[in-house]
Design a protein around this motif. Structure first.
Motif, short mmCIF file in Angstrom:
data_model
loop_
_atom_site.label_atom_id
_atom_site.label_comp_id
_atom_site.label_asym_id
_atom_site.label_seq_id
_atom_site.Cartn_x
_atom_site.Cartn_y
_atom_site.Cartn_z
N ALA A 16 0.93 -1.22 -0.02
CA ALA A 16 -0.10 0.03 -0.08
C ALA A 16 0.91 1.15 -0.02
O ALA A 16 1.49 1.63 1.12
N THR A 17 1.23 1.78 -1.07
CA THR A 17 2.13 2.73 -1.41
C THR A 17 1.43 4.06 -1.58
O THR A 17 2.03 4.89 -2.25
N ARG A 18 0.47 4.26 -1.12
CA ARG A 18 -0.36 5.56 -1.19
C ARG A 18 0.20 6.60 -0.74
O ARG A 18 0.44 6.39 0.65
N THR A 19 0.03 7.93 -0.97
CA THR A 19 0.36 8.98 -0.16
C THR A 19 -0.72 9.71 0.51
O THR A 19 -0.75 10.19 1.51
N ILE A 20 -1.93 9.39 -0.16
CA ILE A 20 -3.13 9.56 0.75
C ILE A 20 -3.88 8.15 0.69
O ILE A 20 -4.29 7.57 -0.24
N ALA A 21 -4.01 7.66 1.71
CA ALA A 21 -4.55 6.19 2.05
C ALA A 21 -5.81 6.26 2.98
O ALA A 21 -6.04 6.27 4.11
N ARG A 22 -6.99 5.94 2.22
CA ARG A 22 -8.40 6.08 2.91
C ARG A 22 -8.84 4.47 2.43
O ARG A 22 -9.07 4.44 1.23
N GLY A 23 -9.37 3.66 3.51
CA GLY A 23 -9.84 2.47 2.91
C GLY A 23 -8.75 1.25 2.86
O GLY A 23 -9.41 0.35 2.63
N VAL A 24 -7.57 1.61 3.05
CA VAL A 24 -6.59 0.52 2.87
C VAL A 24 -6.16 -0.16 4.22
O VAL A 24 -5.67 -1.29 3.99
N GLN A 25 -6.47 0.51 5.25
CA GLN A 25 -6.12 0.00 6.43
C GLN A 25 -6.61 -1.37 6.79
O GLN A 25 -5.88 -2.31 7.08
N ALA A 40 4.33 -0.60 3.07
CA ALA A 40 3.34 0.35 3.23
C ALA A 40 3.97 1.82 3.59
O ALA A 40 5.14 1.92 3.95
N THR A 41 3.54 2.77 2.88
CA THR A 41 3.79 4.15 3.06
C THR A 41 3.22 4.63 4.86
O THR A 41 2.56 3.73 5.22
N THR A 42 4.02 5.66 5.24
CA THR A 42 3.46 6.05 6.61
C THR A 42 2.09 6.27 6.49
O THR A 42 1.24 5.90 7.62
N ALA A 43 1.39 6.85 5.54
CA ALA A 43 -0.12 7.25 5.44
C ALA A 43 -0.77 5.97 5.40
O ALA A 43 -1.73 5.79 5.85
N ALA A 44 -0.47 4.93 4.52
CA ALA A 44 -1.33 3.80 4.55
C ALA A 44 -1.09 3.18 5.71
O ALA A 44 -2.19 2.24 6.21
N ALA A 45 0.23 3.01 6.66
CA ALA A 45 0.09 2.53 7.81
C ALA A 45 -0.48 3.33 8.89
O ALA A 45 -0.75 2.59 9.97
N ASP A 46 -0.77 4.47 8.97
CA ASP A 46 -1.37 5.17 9.90
C ASP A 46 -2.61 4.51 10.33
O ASP A 46 -3.53 4.25 9.41
N GLY A 47 -2.87 4.42 11.62
CA GLY A 47 -4.31 3.71 12.16
C GLY A 47 -4.37 2.30 11.98
O GLY A 47 -5.33 1.71 12.53
N ILE A 48 -3.27 1.63 11.69
CA ILE A 48 -3.27 0.11 12.04
C ILE A 48 -2.45 -0.25 13.30
O ILE A 48 -2.37 -1.70 12.99
N ASP A 49 -1.96 0.51 13.82
CA ASP A 49 -1.24 0.14 14.83
C ASP A 49 -0.12 -0.95 14.55
O ASP A 49 0.11 -1.96 15.25
N MET A 57 6.86 -3.32 6.84
CA MET A 57 7.94 -2.51 6.13
C MET A 57 7.28 -1.11 6.04
O MET A 57 6.35 -1.17 5.13
N VAL A 58 7.97 -0.05 6.49
CA VAL A 58 7.22 1.20 6.31
C VAL A 58 8.21 1.92 5.65
O VAL A 58 9.23 2.15 6.34
N SER A 59 8.06 2.99 4.68
CA SER A 59 8.99 3.93 4.24
C SER A 59 8.06 4.76 3.40
O SER A 59 7.03 4.39 2.72
N ASP A 61 9.89 6.78 0.74
CA ASP A 61 11.05 7.11 -0.23
C ASP A 61 10.53 5.91 -1.29
O ASP A 61 10.46 4.64 -0.93
N GLU A 62 10.26 6.19 -2.49
CA GLU A 62 10.27 5.42 -3.37
C GLU A 62 11.31 4.19 -3.72
O GLU A 62 10.80 3.07 -4.11
N CYS A 63 12.58 4.71 -3.81
CA CYS A 63 13.62 3.80 -3.83
C CYS A 63 13.54 2.84 -2.87
O CYS A 63 13.78 1.53 -3.05
N GLU A 64 13.44 3.21 -1.55
CA GLU A 64 13.43 2.36 -0.44
C GLU A 64 12.28 1.37 -0.61
O GLU A 64 12.44 0.03 -0.40
N LEU A 65 11.19 1.79 -0.87
CA LEU A 65 10.03 0.83 -1.05
C LEU A 65 10.27 -0.26 -2.23
O LEU A 65 10.02 -1.45 -1.87
#
Length: 108
Positions: A16-25, A40-49, A57-59, A61-65
């Motif tokens: 889940a590599t979205r910068t705005i993540a709604r509904g993916v959690q 996941a990006t931090t936006a996608a991982a936000d709210g799933i503890d 795995m959270v990042s 950075d596109e290259c790191e992802l």
């Protein structure tokens, strides 16, 4: 997609590599419950503890992802059980209803 489990069953990774993540959690939680590595990006991982420490795995950075995804697919991490245990302990009916029972039966 109503039920993503058939798709996840064939996946080597859930990304889940979205910068705005709604509904993916919830979709990420389903992947974690199925012991599928999550990227996941931090936006996608936000709210799933979830965090690096519990197998996600959270990042941002596109290259790191991309590197994380390739590494994970080449050599899957052994964090599947940790992912499932995290979901079961944090989101189980029994665990969540215990707090409700305590509220209902507690002192007034």
């Amino acid at each position: 997609v109503g039920d993503i489990r058939p798709y996840l069953a064939h996946a080597g990774i859930a990304a889940a590599t979205r910068t705005i993540a709604r509904g993916v959690q919830n979709k990420l939680r389903e992947a974690m419950a199925m012991e599928i590595p999550v990227l996941a990006t931090t936006a996608a991982a936000d709210g799933i503890d979830a965090s690096q420490g519990n197998g996600v795995m959270v990042s941002d950075d596109e290259c790191e992802l991309a590197d994380m995804a390739l590494q994970c697919l080449a050599s899957p991490p052994e964090s599947g059980a940790m992912l499932r245990n995290h979901i079961c302990s944090r989101y189980s009916w029994s665990g969540n209803l215990a707090g409700l029972k305590q509220l209902i039966e507690g002192p007034l």
